[in-house]
Design a protein around this motif. Structure first.
Motif, PDB file in Angstrom:
ATOM      1  N   SER A   8      -1.927  -0.587   3.730  1.00  0.00           N
ATOM      2  CA  SER A   8      -2.226  -1.133   5.049  1.00  0.00           C
ATOM      3  C   SER A   8      -2.665  -2.590   5.004  1.00  0.00           C
ATOM      4  CB  SER A   8      -3.259  -0.277   5.776  1.00  0.00           C
ATOM      5  OG  SER A   8      -4.474  -0.257   5.077  1.00  0.00           O
ATOM      6  N   ARG A   9      -3.373  -3.011   3.968  1.00  0.00           N
ATOM      7  CA  ARG A   9      -3.784  -4.432   3.884  1.00  0.00           C
ATOM      8  C   ARG A   9      -2.570  -5.341   3.747  1.00  0.00           C
ATOM      9  NH1 ARG A   9      -9.180  -5.367   3.619  1.00  0.00           N
ATOM     10  NH2 ARG A   9     -10.459  -3.599   3.037  1.00  0.00           N
ATOM     11  N   LEU A  11       0.467  -4.619   4.768  1.00  0.00           N
ATOM     12  CA  LEU A  11       1.159  -4.557   6.053  1.00  0.00           C
ATOM     13  C   LEU A  11       0.472  -5.441   7.079  1.00  0.00           C
ATOM     14  CD1 LEU A  11       1.944  -0.754   6.314  1.00  0.00           C
ATOM     15  CD2 LEU A  11       3.494  -2.605   5.665  1.00  0.00           C
ATOM     16  N   ALA A  12      -0.860  -5.425   7.078  1.00  0.00           N
ATOM     17  CA  ALA A  12      -1.617  -6.259   8.015  1.00  0.00           C
ATOM     18  C   ALA A  12      -1.286  -7.727   7.789  1.00  0.00           C
ATOM     19  CB  ALA A  12      -3.112  -6.009   7.851  1.00  0.00           C
ATOM     20  N   ALA A  15       2.184  -8.516   9.112  1.00  0.00           N
ATOM     21  CA  ALA A  15       2.263  -8.533  10.570  1.00  0.00           C
ATOM     22  C   ALA A  15       1.383  -9.606  11.189  1.00  0.00           C
ATOM     23  CB  ALA A  15       1.858  -7.168  11.125  1.00  0.00           C
ATOM     24  N   PRO A  19      -6.821  -5.802   9.205  1.00  0.00           N
ATOM     25  CA  PRO A  19      -6.643  -4.411   8.770  1.00  0.00           C
ATOM     26  C   PRO A  19      -7.026  -3.397   9.866  1.00  0.00           C
ATOM     27  CG  PRO A  19      -7.634  -5.680   7.009  1.00  0.00           C
ATOM     28  CD  PRO A  19      -7.614  -6.566   8.245  1.00  0.00           C
ATOM     29  N   MET A  22      -4.160  -3.182  12.195  1.00  0.00           N
ATOM     30  CA  MET A  22      -3.086  -2.459  11.530  1.00  0.00           C
ATOM     31  C   MET A  22      -3.327  -0.960  11.644  1.00  0.00           C
ATOM     32  SD  MET A  22      -0.341  -3.246   9.828  1.00  0.00           S
ATOM     33  CE  MET A  22       0.496  -2.034  10.765  1.00  0.00           C
ATOM     34  N   SER A  23      -4.555  -0.540  11.482  1.00  0.00           N
ATOM     35  CA  SER A  23      -4.898   0.872  11.627  1.00  0.00           C
ATOM     36  C   SER A  23      -4.574   1.370  13.034  1.00  0.00           C
ATOM     37  CB  SER A  23      -6.380   1.079  11.322  1.00  0.00           C
ATOM     38  OG  SER A  23      -6.741   2.421  11.534  1.00  0.00           O
ATOM     39  N   ILE A  25      -2.330   0.091  15.056  1.00  0.00           N
ATOM     40  CA  ILE A  25      -0.874   0.095  15.212  1.00  0.00           C
ATOM     41  C   ILE A  25      -0.290   1.354  14.583  1.00  0.00           C
ATOM     42  CG2 ILE A  25       1.270  -1.024  14.490  1.00  0.00           C
ATOM     43  CD1 ILE A  25      -0.253  -3.727  14.744  1.00  0.00           C
ATOM     44  N   ILE A  26      -0.700   1.652  13.347  1.00  0.00           N
ATOM     45  CA  ILE A  26      -0.173   2.821  12.640  1.00  0.00           C
ATOM     46  C   ILE A  26      -0.496   4.112  13.378  1.00  0.00           C
ATOM     47  CG2 ILE A  26      -0.407   4.203  10.535  1.00  0.00           C
ATOM     48  CD1 ILE A  26      -0.749   1.507   9.054  1.00  0.00           C
ATOM     49  N   ARG A  35       4.535  -7.171  16.881  1.00  0.00           N
ATOM     50  CA  ARG A  35       3.951  -6.745  15.600  1.00  0.00           C
ATOM     51  C   ARG A  35       4.815  -5.661  14.957  1.00  0.00           C
ATOM     52  NH1 ARG A  35       0.912 -11.110  15.125  1.00  0.00           N
ATOM     53  NH2 ARG A  35      -0.845 -11.115  16.528  1.00  0.00           N
ATOM     54  N   LEU A  39       6.738  -5.874  11.253  1.00  0.00           N
ATOM     55  CA  LEU A  39       6.610  -4.861  10.213  1.00  0.00           C
ATOM     56  C   LEU A  39       7.971  -4.329   9.783  1.00  0.00           C
ATOM     57  CD1 LEU A  39       3.469  -3.032  11.568  1.00  0.00           C
ATOM     58  CD2 LEU A  39       3.631  -4.364   9.451  1.00  0.00           C
TER      59      LEU A  39
END
Length: 64
Positions: A8-9, A11-12, A15, A19, A22-23, A25-26, A35, A39
């Protein structure tokens, strides 16, 4: 995400979000279209990401 070797870091960073964002978004709580597209361009399979129109993952697959 583990199956695809995604963290996730990373990916953050890809994007351009924190982080924490990102959490969200996921999990589908936030799904800004731009965003999500960043990704996908960074190599994240679209089926792991929420649909920006619905705020839900594109398919019923698990992120585990």
């Amino acid at each position: 995400m583990v199956t695809y070797g995604l963290e996730s870091r990373e990916l953050a960073r890809a994007a351009g979000v924190s982080p924490q964002m990102m959490s969200m978004i996921i999990s589908g709580r936030r799904a800004p279209r731009e965003r999500i597209e960043r990704l996908v361009q960074a190599g994240v399979p679209r089926e792991l990401l929420p649909d920006p129109r619905e705020g839900k993952r594109s398919s019923s697959s698990s992120i585990a």
